[in-house]
Scaffold this active site. Structure first.
Site, PDB file in Angstrom:
ATOM      1  N   SER A 131       0.744  -0.985   0.017  1.00 54.57           N
ATOM      2  CA  SER A 131       0.073  -0.022  -0.174  1.00 54.57           C
ATOM      3  C   SER A 131       0.844   1.259  -0.110  1.00 54.57           C
ATOM      4  O   SER A 131       1.874   1.167   0.258  1.00 54.57           O
ATOM      5  CB  SER A 131      -0.905   0.122   1.326  1.00 54.57           C
TER       6      SER A 131
HETATM    7  N1  SAH Z   1       0.785  -5.372   4.196  1.00 48.05           N
HETATM    8  C1  SAH Z   1       1.566  -5.668   3.062  1.00 48.05           C
HETATM    9  C2  SAH Z   1       0.602  -5.599   1.885  1.00 48.05           C
HETATM   10  C3  SAH Z   1      -0.419  -6.371   1.784  1.00 48.05           C
HETATM   11  S1  SAH Z   1      -0.852  -6.832   0.054  1.00 48.05           S
HETATM   12  C4  SAH Z   1       2.723  -4.971   3.042  1.00 48.05           C
HETATM   13  O1  SAH Z   1       2.887  -4.149   3.938  1.00 48.05           O
HETATM   14  O2  SAH Z   1       3.551  -5.369   2.171  1.00 48.05           O
HETATM   15  C5  SAH Z   1      -1.994  -7.997   0.543  1.00 48.05           C
HETATM   16  C6  SAH Z   1      -1.539  -9.286   1.028  1.00 48.05           C
HETATM   17  O3  SAH Z   1      -2.777 -10.257   1.379  1.00 48.05           O
HETATM   18  C7  SAH Z   1      -0.898 -10.244  -0.252  1.00 48.05           C
HETATM   19  O4  SAH Z   1       0.322 -10.368  -0.057  1.00 48.05           O
HETATM   20  C8  SAH Z   1      -1.844 -11.406  -0.312  1.00 48.05           C
HETATM   21  O5  SAH Z   1      -1.220 -12.691  -0.673  1.00 48.05           O
HETATM   22  C9  SAH Z   1      -2.495 -11.521   0.969  1.00 48.05           C
HETATM   23  N2  SAH Z   1      -3.660 -12.409   1.408  1.00 48.05           N
HETATM   24  C10 SAH Z   1      -4.805 -12.302   0.565  1.00 48.05           C
HETATM   25  N3  SAH Z   1      -5.693 -13.244   1.155  1.00 48.05           N
HETATM   26  C11 SAH Z   1      -5.000 -13.818   2.399  1.00 48.05           C
HETATM   27  C12 SAH Z   1      -5.509 -14.819   3.187  1.00 48.05           C
HETATM   28  N4  SAH Z   1      -6.547 -15.269   3.296  1.00 48.05           N
HETATM   29  N5  SAH Z   1      -4.596 -14.968   4.255  1.00 48.05           N
HETATM   30  C13 SAH Z   1      -3.212 -14.221   4.326  1.00 48.05           C
HETATM   31  N6  SAH Z   1      -2.904 -13.399   3.347  1.00 48.05           N
HETATM   32  C14 SAH Z   1      -3.682 -13.191   2.253  1.00 48.05           C
END
Ligand code: SAH
Length: 216
Positions: free
Chosen positions: A60
């Site tokens: 983000s």
């Molecule tokens: N907070 C992160 C950005 C997150 S992007 C940072 O600082 O870089 C969102 C993430 O959520 C992605 O890596 C995706 O793979 C993960 N995601 C999606 N569904 C998920 C689930 N059910 N459990 C865990 N992670 C999940």
């Protein structure tokens, strides 16, 4: 590296009114965002913009991360659960805020991202406060519940019931909820069996995929 760029980003976030909390601004001044990005993207790390981190996922924009941290009012000693580790950047900021005495658990469903984030976080010295778990975060992480703060960095069709159950009394839960294109960032406060919801505005996140999220 990038000390000056990082300092300037923090000043911009404050001047534009995105973040007012000194604790959050100081944490953002300490965590090296460029270390969480794939090799060639380092120079872009201190632009206020979302960036690709591989596997079709994104980190983000700093103002979004800062606003989420500020609204969640994360304090030293708290136990916090993040769903969607991605690069690990957001988790590192939480680790800064819960020190001393707190603990961060962060769950990622894509193994490659989780392993990479774990290595980065350990290298940067967050290993003692933070644990990366590779699993479906829509089920939460019952073995360490309850959590005083839970936040989801991906957007689901609704609020996963296990996350509500794993939220401590008086705790706060933040999650983008809505369609695949645009969502509403929802902040939920628990008191006993009551869950009060308020909207923080429209946002765009990658989908939350799992048992209590979207299908793959
Ligand atoms: N907070 C992160 C950005 C997150 S992007 C940072 O600082 O870089 C969102 C993430 O959520 C992605 O890596 C995706 O793979 C993960 N995601 C999606 N569904 C998920 C689930 N059910 N459990 C865990 N992670 C999940």
């Amino acid at each position: 590296m990038y000390e000056r760029e990082r300092k300037e980003l923090v000043i911009r976030l404050r001047n534009r009114g995105y973040v007012t909390s000194d604790a959050v601004l100081e944490a953002m001044g300490r965590v090296p965002r460029h270390e969480f990005l794939p090799g060639t993207m380092g120079p872009l790390a201190y632009e206020d913009t979302p960036l690709p981190i591989g596997q079709g996922q994104t980190i983000s924009a700093p103002h979004m991360v800062g606003m989420m941290l500020e609204a969640l009012d994360i304090r030293p000693g708290m136990k916090v659960l993040e769903i969607g580790t991605g690069s690990g950047y957001h988790a590192a900021l939480v680790a800064e805020l819960v020190r001393p005495g707190g603990k961060v658990f962060t769950v990622e469903r894509i193994e490659d991202l989780g392993l990479r984030a774990r290595a980065t976080l350990e290298r940067l010295g967050y290993g003692d406060v933070l644990e990366v778990v590779i699993s479906d975060g829509t089920n939460g992480l019952p073995e360490h519940a309850p959590y005083e703060r839970i936040f989801v960095a991906a957007a689901g069709p609704g609020v996963p019931q296990p996350l509500k159950e794993q939220l401590a009394d008086g705790g706060m839960l933040m999650i983008p909820v809505g369609g695949r294109a645009v969502q509403d960032l929802v902040l939920i406060t628990r008191s006993g069996d009551r869950f009060a919801e308020r909207s923080m505005g429209s946002v765009v996140f990658v989908p939350l995929i799992g048992e209590h999220g979207y299908r793959e």
